[in-house]
Scaffold this active site. Sequence first.
Site, PDB file in Angstrom:
ATOM      1  N   THR A  63       0.818  -1.213   0.000  1.00 13.12           N
ATOM      2  CA  THR A  63       0.000   0.000   0.000  1.00 13.12           C
ATOM      3  C   THR A  63       0.849   1.259   0.000  1.00 13.12           C
ATOM      4  OG1 THR A  63      -1.742  -1.171   1.150  1.00 13.12           O
ATOM      5  CG2 THR A  63      -1.805   1.204   1.306  1.00 13.12           C
ATOM      6  N   SER A 110       1.572  -7.582  -0.696  1.00 11.92           N
ATOM      7  CA  SER A 110       2.393  -8.518   0.086  1.00 11.92           C
ATOM      8  C   SER A 110       1.784  -9.905   0.222  1.00 11.92           C
ATOM      9  CB  SER A 110       2.720  -7.940   1.458  1.00 11.92           C
ATOM     10  OG  SER A 110       1.579  -7.882   2.278  1.00 11.92           O
ATOM     11  N   THR A 143       1.597  -4.263   4.224  1.00  7.62           N
ATOM     12  CA  THR A 143       1.446  -4.557   5.657  1.00  7.62           C
ATOM     13  C   THR A 143       0.854  -5.942   5.926  1.00  7.62           C
ATOM     14  OG1 THR A 143      -0.709  -3.475   5.652  1.00  7.62           O
ATOM     15  CG2 THR A 143       1.199  -2.141   6.314  1.00  7.62           C
ATOM     16  N   ASP A 144       0.143  -6.498   4.935  1.00  7.02           N
ATOM     17  CA  ASP A 144      -0.581  -7.756   5.193  1.00  7.02           C
ATOM     18  C   ASP A 144       0.329  -8.887   5.668  1.00  7.02           C
ATOM     19  OD1 ASP A 144      -2.813  -6.399   4.466  1.00  7.02           O
ATOM     20  OD2 ASP A 144      -3.211  -7.500   2.621  1.00  7.02           O
TER      21      ASP A 144
HETATM   22  N1  ASP Z   1      -3.248  -3.750   2.291  1.00  8.47           N
HETATM   23  C1  ASP Z   1      -1.906  -4.101   2.155  1.00  8.47           C
HETATM   24  C2  ASP Z   1      -0.950  -3.077   2.717  1.00  8.47           C
HETATM   25  O1  ASP Z   1      -1.307  -2.477   3.687  1.00  8.47           O
HETATM   26  C3  ASP Z   1      -1.520  -4.556   0.829  1.00  8.47           C
HETATM   27  C4  ASP Z   1      -0.297  -5.367   0.943  1.00  8.47           C
HETATM   28  O2  ASP Z   1      -0.073  -5.987   1.981  1.00  8.47           O
HETATM   29  O3  ASP Z   1       0.478  -5.364   0.008  1.00  8.47           O
HETATM   30  O4  ASP Z   1       0.126  -2.838   2.258  1.00  8.47           O
END
Ligand code: ASP
Length: 377
Positions: A63, A110, A143-144
């Site tokens: 993100t 991720s 973050t995932d």
């Molecule tokens: N929603 C996720 C983030 O916060 C997307 C990811 O993990 O790539 O980055």
Amino acid sequence: MKTQRFLLLILFTALLLVFTGCSQSPEAKESPKEKTQTQKVSSASASKKNDLPTIKILATGGTIAGANKSKTSTTEYKAGVVGVESLIEAVPEMKDIANVSGEQVVNVGSTNIDNKTLLKLGKRVSKLLSSKDVDGIVVTHGTDTLEETAYFLNLTVKSDKPIVVVGSMRPSTAISADGPSNLYNAVKVAGAQEAKGKGTLVVLNDRIASARYVTKTNTTATDTFKSEEMGYIGTIADDIYFHNEITRKHTKDSEFSISSLDKLPQVDILYGYQNDGSYLFDAAVKAGAKGIVFAGSGNGSLSDAAEKGAVRAVKKGVTVVRSTRTGNGVVTSNGDYVKNDLLASNSLNPQKARILLMLALTKTDDPRKIQDYFNEY
Ligand code: ASP
């Protein structure tokens, strides 16, 4: 007379044009596009010419590199589309605290970070940190699954130089995007002497956490990363304040080393619930799992049916580790579980227990030795 005046006017205008053209700086003459490119090169080629630390930013997407047409939507966006140079350009203040340059490792959400990418990233981090010209690394990441990558680096990179993993919850195009300040803070921490020897750190929302203890706890909130049970190890309030020590083995003291890893074994995670069945284990074993982490209820508990499946898997040479779906606490080794070689994840959540089990299985399949790893790391 009229013609003479006209010719003088043309001459004067021409002189004026030549003069103003010469007095412009080369940058001012460039189109906005060219100007951006000039800045890109300079940020990417920053080399040590001062006392500032040299920090390499390795970008993987997420993100923090996400973009959306709407500035107000923070959930409908595409992750992993903005490149590392744009991330650096968005925070020019970083140049006041570090010599920063970037590299794009991958650019994905991720959830698509796989074992191959983990190995590639780990090797690159390790190679860069072995150079005397690099003082610290920042990895930008979705973050995932950020905590999985951070824990993997924590266990496999042999360096006491700071490695900081950072992400954001709002895409780069959103109002109040959290990426720029998180990235700035991450670079600050990666360049700090006091951050040395603490293993891989996770920096978001003005907090510094150990990769070992931090987890994502909320689907959309910016304060999603928490170290509930063990606490954060530091805070950033302009300055950096560390206030906790890491007690688990990591980086230089770890038995695992990225340099000797070319492949990771298949380890799957199964989830416990009412009415679950032993067939879940059979399916994982049939699909080639060498290890299984079970996200059990409570203190890593298994239903009778799940336990039957787990024991069957162990008899086929598959290592089974009990973790918990509760999100907090220690899973203890006890009773029949120990007798049946169903190991305990200690305080590792299922996704991090999977990382450690993959690494453990590159060394041994002795259940006692693997349990020791879970107690130490
Ligand atoms: N929603 C996720 C983030 O916060 C997307 C990811 O993990 O790539 O980055």
